[in-house]
Design a protein around this motif. Structure first.
Motif, PDB file in Angstrom:
ATOM      1  N   ALA A  46     -27.415 -14.150  15.075  1.00  0.00           N
ATOM      2  CA  ALA A  46     -27.190 -15.028  16.220  1.00  0.00           C
ATOM      3  C   ALA A  46     -26.609 -16.359  15.739  1.00  0.00           C
ATOM      4  O   ALA A  46     -27.289 -17.119  15.033  1.00  0.00           O
ATOM      5  N   PRO A  47     -25.372 -16.698  16.111  1.00  0.00           N
ATOM      6  CA  PRO A  47     -24.741 -17.904  15.551  1.00  0.00           C
ATOM      7  C   PRO A  47     -25.406 -19.201  15.991  1.00  0.00           C
ATOM      8  O   PRO A  47     -25.357 -20.196  15.255  1.00  0.00           O
ATOM      9  N   GLU A  48     -26.027 -19.200  17.173  1.00  0.00           N
ATOM     10  CA  GLU A  48     -26.661 -20.437  17.632  1.00  0.00           C
ATOM     11  C   GLU A  48     -27.886 -20.804  16.800  1.00  0.00           C
ATOM     12  O   GLU A  48     -28.402 -21.925  16.885  1.00  0.00           O
ATOM     13  N   LEU A  49     -28.355 -19.852  15.958  1.00  0.00           N
ATOM     14  CA  LEU A  49     -29.521 -20.117  15.118  1.00  0.00           C
ATOM     15  C   LEU A  49     -29.149 -20.549  13.705  1.00  0.00           C
ATOM     16  O   LEU A  49     -30.031 -20.868  12.906  1.00  0.00           O
ATOM     17  N   PHE A  50     -27.860 -20.559  13.373  1.00  0.00           N
ATOM     18  CA  PHE A  50     -27.457 -21.068  12.063  1.00  0.00           C
ATOM     19  C   PHE A  50     -27.887 -22.528  11.924  1.00  0.00           C
ATOM     20  O   PHE A  50     -27.769 -23.312  12.874  1.00  0.00           O
ATOM     21  N   ASP A  51     -28.346 -22.910  10.744  1.00  0.00           N
ATOM     22  CA  ASP A  51     -28.653 -24.323  10.474  1.00  0.00           C
ATOM     23  C   ASP A  51     -27.357 -25.024  10.065  1.00  0.00           C
ATOM     24  O   ASP A  51     -27.156 -25.398   8.901  1.00  0.00           O
ATOM     25  N   ALA A  52     -26.460 -25.162  11.037  1.00  0.00           N
ATOM     26  CA  ALA A  52     -25.140 -25.728  10.748  1.00  0.00           C
ATOM     27  C   ALA A  52     -25.254 -27.152  10.207  1.00  0.00           C
ATOM     28  O   ALA A  52     -24.515 -27.537   9.282  1.00  0.00           O
ATOM     29  N   GLU A  53     -26.170 -27.919  10.761  1.00  0.00           N
ATOM     30  CA  GLU A  53     -26.335 -29.310  10.300  1.00  0.00           C
ATOM     31  C   GLU A  53     -26.786 -29.349   8.841  1.00  0.00           C
ATOM     32  O   GLU A  53     -26.254 -30.106   8.028  1.00  0.00           O
ATOM     33  N   ALA A  57     -24.626 -30.706   5.695  1.00  0.00           N
ATOM     34  CA  ALA A  57     -25.132 -31.794   4.854  1.00  0.00           C
ATOM     35  C   ALA A  57     -25.090 -31.404   3.378  1.00  0.00           C
ATOM     36  O   ALA A  57     -24.768 -32.228   2.508  1.00  0.00           O
ATOM     37  N   ALA A  58     -25.404 -30.137   3.085  1.00  0.00           N
ATOM     38  CA  ALA A  58     -25.361 -29.675   1.694  1.00  0.00           C
ATOM     39  C   ALA A  58     -23.942 -29.746   1.147  1.00  0.00           C
ATOM     40  O   ALA A  58     -23.724 -30.193   0.006  1.00  0.00           O
ATOM     41  N   LYS A 244     -27.907 -12.906   6.280  1.00  0.00           N
ATOM     42  CA  LYS A 244     -28.767 -12.782   7.453  1.00  0.00           C
ATOM     43  C   LYS A 244     -29.782 -13.909   7.572  1.00  0.00           C
ATOM     44  O   LYS A 244     -30.418 -14.056   8.609  1.00  0.00           O
ATOM     45  N   VAL A 245     -29.944 -14.719   6.500  1.00  0.00           N
ATOM     46  CA  VAL A 245     -30.962 -15.775   6.534  1.00  0.00           C
ATOM     47  C   VAL A 245     -30.378 -17.182   6.459  1.00  0.00           C
ATOM     48  O   VAL A 245     -31.049 -18.144   6.829  1.00  0.00           O
ATOM     49  N   MET A 246     -29.130 -17.310   6.004  1.00  0.00           N
ATOM     50  CA  MET A 246     -28.487 -18.622   5.958  1.00  0.00           C
ATOM     51  C   MET A 246     -27.218 -18.600   6.806  1.00  0.00           C
ATOM     52  O   MET A 246     -27.175 -19.218   7.866  1.00  0.00           O
ATOM     53  N   TYR A 287     -28.785 -26.730  -0.644  1.00  0.00           N
ATOM     54  CA  TYR A 287     -29.571 -26.429   0.547  1.00  0.00           C
ATOM     55  C   TYR A 287     -30.984 -25.984   0.151  1.00  0.00           C
ATOM     56  O   TYR A 287     -31.985 -26.439   0.733  1.00  0.00           O
ATOM     57  N   LEU A 288     -31.075 -25.092  -0.835  1.00  0.00           N
ATOM     58  CA  LEU A 288     -32.387 -24.604  -1.267  1.00  0.00           C
ATOM     59  C   LEU A 288     -33.235 -25.722  -1.852  1.00  0.00           C
ATOM     60  O   LEU A 288     -34.467 -25.715  -1.727  1.00  0.00           O
ATOM     61  N   ALA A 289     -32.586 -26.702  -2.484  1.00  0.00           N
ATOM     62  CA  ALA A 289     -33.327 -27.818  -3.080  1.00  0.00           C
ATOM     63  C   ALA A 289     -33.810 -28.815  -2.041  1.00  0.00           C
ATOM     64  O   ALA A 289     -34.906 -29.389  -2.171  1.00  0.00           O
ATOM     65  N   ASP A 290     -33.009 -29.026  -0.983  1.00  0.00           N
ATOM     66  CA  ASP A 290     -33.292 -30.097  -0.032  1.00  0.00           C
ATOM     67  C   ASP A 290     -33.955 -29.624   1.257  1.00  0.00           C
ATOM     68  O   ASP A 290     -34.564 -30.429   1.969  1.00  0.00           O
ATOM     69  N   ARG A 291     -33.791 -28.363   1.602  1.00  0.00           N
ATOM     70  CA  ARG A 291     -34.269 -27.841   2.881  1.00  0.00           C
ATOM     71  C   ARG A 291     -35.308 -26.749   2.654  1.00  0.00           C
ATOM     72  O   ARG A 291     -35.412 -26.179   1.564  1.00  0.00           O
ATOM     73  N   ASP A 292     -36.035 -26.415   3.722  1.00  0.00           N
ATOM     74  CA  ASP A 292     -37.049 -25.366   3.652  1.00  0.00           C
ATOM     75  C   ASP A 292     -36.462 -24.104   4.278  1.00  0.00           C
ATOM     76  O   ASP A 292     -36.539 -23.903   5.491  1.00  0.00           O
ATOM     77  N   LEU A 293     -35.841 -23.272   3.445  1.00  0.00           N
ATOM     78  CA  LEU A 293     -35.219 -22.052   3.968  1.00  0.00           C
ATOM     79  C   LEU A 293     -36.261 -21.129   4.586  1.00  0.00           C
ATOM     80  O   LEU A 293     -35.998 -20.490   5.610  1.00  0.00           O
ATOM     81  N   ASP A 294     -37.433 -21.058   4.000  1.00  0.00           N
ATOM     82  CA  ASP A 294     -38.465 -20.169   4.537  1.00  0.00           C
ATOM     83  C   ASP A 294     -38.861 -20.573   5.956  1.00  0.00           C
ATOM     84  O   ASP A 294     -39.074 -19.711   6.821  1.00  0.00           O
ATOM     85  N   ALA A 295     -38.965 -21.879   6.206  1.00  0.00           N
ATOM     86  CA  ALA A 295     -39.296 -22.339   7.554  1.00  0.00           C
ATOM     87  C   ALA A 295     -38.166 -22.001   8.522  1.00  0.00           C
ATOM     88  O   ALA A 295     -38.424 -21.594   9.673  1.00  0.00           O
ATOM     89  N   HIS A 296     -36.929 -22.145   8.081  1.00  0.00           N
ATOM     90  CA  HIS A 296     -35.797 -21.775   8.935  1.00  0.00           C
ATOM     91  C   HIS A 296     -35.829 -20.286   9.259  1.00  0.00           C
ATOM     92  O   HIS A 296     -35.655 -19.890  10.421  1.00  0.00           O
ATOM     93  N   VAL A 297     -36.068 -19.459   8.241  1.00  0.00           N
ATOM     94  CA  VAL A 297     -36.113 -18.010   8.465  1.00  0.00           C
ATOM     95  C   VAL A 297     -37.245 -17.649   9.424  1.00  0.00           C
ATOM     96  O   VAL A 297     -37.092 -16.763  10.278  1.00  0.00           O
ATOM     97  N   ALA A 298     -38.377 -18.331   9.307  1.00  0.00           N
ATOM     98  CA  ALA A 298     -39.498 -18.062  10.218  1.00  0.00           C
ATOM     99  C   ALA A 298     -39.108 -18.369  11.663  1.00  0.00           C
ATOM    100  O   ALA A 298     -39.476 -17.625  12.584  1.00  0.00           O
TER     101      ALA A 298
END
Length: 398
Positions: A46-53, A57-58, A244-246, A287-298
């Protein structure tokens, strides 16, 4: 005899280029690109769920701090920061991994292609699930493999059937998507994974374990990778992806493999594209260093669960009486089987005329296809759109 001044025909394409067809999913997507069509055919996040911001930023940070490095050639194996981050994530999930165990690829699809190049000679036998991920069938066909399907059920591959086929066919490898499989959405049980690992260890077999969907779990407990079971560590080639996750547009995947296979794949990659784009790798590492990918995936998985539930709520009314379907615990796909008299390929044109689309199941089979099957992707549309799509599907199938 050539005639002076008259051009002769150029040599023909390679046989494999004409013998291997395109992806039916890609062809269906081209036909159903009209905005009014509710498209259950694709495998698109779903493209609307991408963390585009966050991704933007990365990239900004990478260009601000290391623009020359970001725009320069990189090593074939991948940027050290990204390999280290991937190794850390893999280790945290129960499979001890060093950065040197990882080869970064241009999507996990490239990893699959590289493995086919590195492991498969023309005429070699490759075992796959039934049904199987379409692009894997393409990759092995291009390598000249003889592809044989292994029987299975809702719990995954049948280990006894696998043992028998390995003994009889002497294959090079087994390809499997054990978690939220494409196309069925099924997950292989832990008991089956242990049994598959045992067969591979006893019989001498590579296992290609493709895991693009494993983090998209909605319910139930995570099942460990086959690579972590006894006997499988030195013969399992684990594929991962950020698609599928980023974001799929980054085209970032990776291969975790023993050193000899990894080196062979690196040589094959040098011939294919030299290396995966440097800037994308550095941005993903940032992105992996600065953001919480696991929280985004959840968060993404929570939305996908609602969409899966919407499809499950309406599917009984959409399909003919006597149909069956899977109930995936995660991933992106639901697999259905209509009664024997139905042919989903023949029915598709009429269904698309109703403004909805699916993928017929037949192309997913390496062996005898089941024409009554179909795949539905439930993640790209909202629950209301899914409900409307299922109403259209019911009319189209009648």
């Amino acid at each position: 005899m050539t005639v002076l001044g008259i051009a002769q025909a150029v040599p023909p394409l390679a046989a494999r280029a004409t013998a291997i067809g395109g992806s039916p999913v890609r062809e269906i997507l081209a036909v159903t690109a009209r905005p009014e069509v509710i498209n259950f055919a694709g495998g698109l996040p779903a493209p609307e769920l991408f963390d585009a911001e966050g991704i933007a930023a990365a990239f900004r940070d990478v260009f601000a701090e290391a623009p020359q490095r970001a725009l320069q050639y990189s090593t074939t194996e991948g940027e050290p920061a990204l390999r280290a981050a991937l190794a850390e994530r893999t280790s945290a999930r129960g499979l001890p991994t060093d950065a040197d165990d990882i080869l970064v690829t241009t999507g996990s699809q490239q990893a699959l292609s590289l493995l086919a190049t590195a492991l498969v000679e023309p005429g070699d036998t490759v075992l796959v699930e039934s049904p199987c991920y379409l692009a894997a069938l393409q990759a092995f066909a291009f390598a000249g493999a003889r592809v044989v399907a292994v029987p299975g059920d809702e719990d995954g591959i049948d280990p006894d059937a696998l043992d028998e086929l390995v003994t009889r066919e002497r294959p090079k490898l087994l390809y499997t998507v054990p978690t939220f499989q494409n196309p069925t959405g099924r997950t292989m049980t832990g008991e089956r994974r242990a049994a598959v690992a045992s067969v591979a260890a006893r019989r001498g077999l590579w296992i290609v374990e493709d895991d693009p969907y494993g983090e998209l779990r909605f319910e139930g407990e995570r099942v460990p990778w086959i690579a972590s079971y006894d006997g499988a560590g030195d013969r399992t080639l684990l594929l991962g992806s950020f698609s599928k996750v980023m974001a799929p547009g980054l085209r970032l995947g990776w291969l975790r493999a023993p050193a000899a296979v990894r080196r062979a794949c690196a040589v094959a990659k040098q011939a294919a594209d030299l290396h995966t784009p440097t800037v994308n790798q550095l941005a993903a590492a940032r992105y992996l260093a600065d953001r919480d990918l696991d929280a985004h995936v959840a968060r993404v998985a929570g939305v996908y669960r609602e969409r899966r539930d919407a499809m499950l709520a309406g599917i009984a009314d959409a399909l003919p009486a006597g149909s069956t379907w899977t109930r995936p615990e995660g991933g992106m796909f639901l697999w259905a089987r209509l009664p024997e008299s139905y042919d989903t390929t023949a029915l598709l044109r009429g269904v698309v005329e109703r403004g909805v689309a699916y993928v017929p199941g037949a192309p997913f089979y390496a062996g005898e296809p089941d024409p009554a099957t179909l795949r539905l992707c439930f993640v790209t549309q909202t629950p209301d759109e899914i409900a409307e799509g299922l109403r259209r599907l019911a009319k189209g199938l009648r």
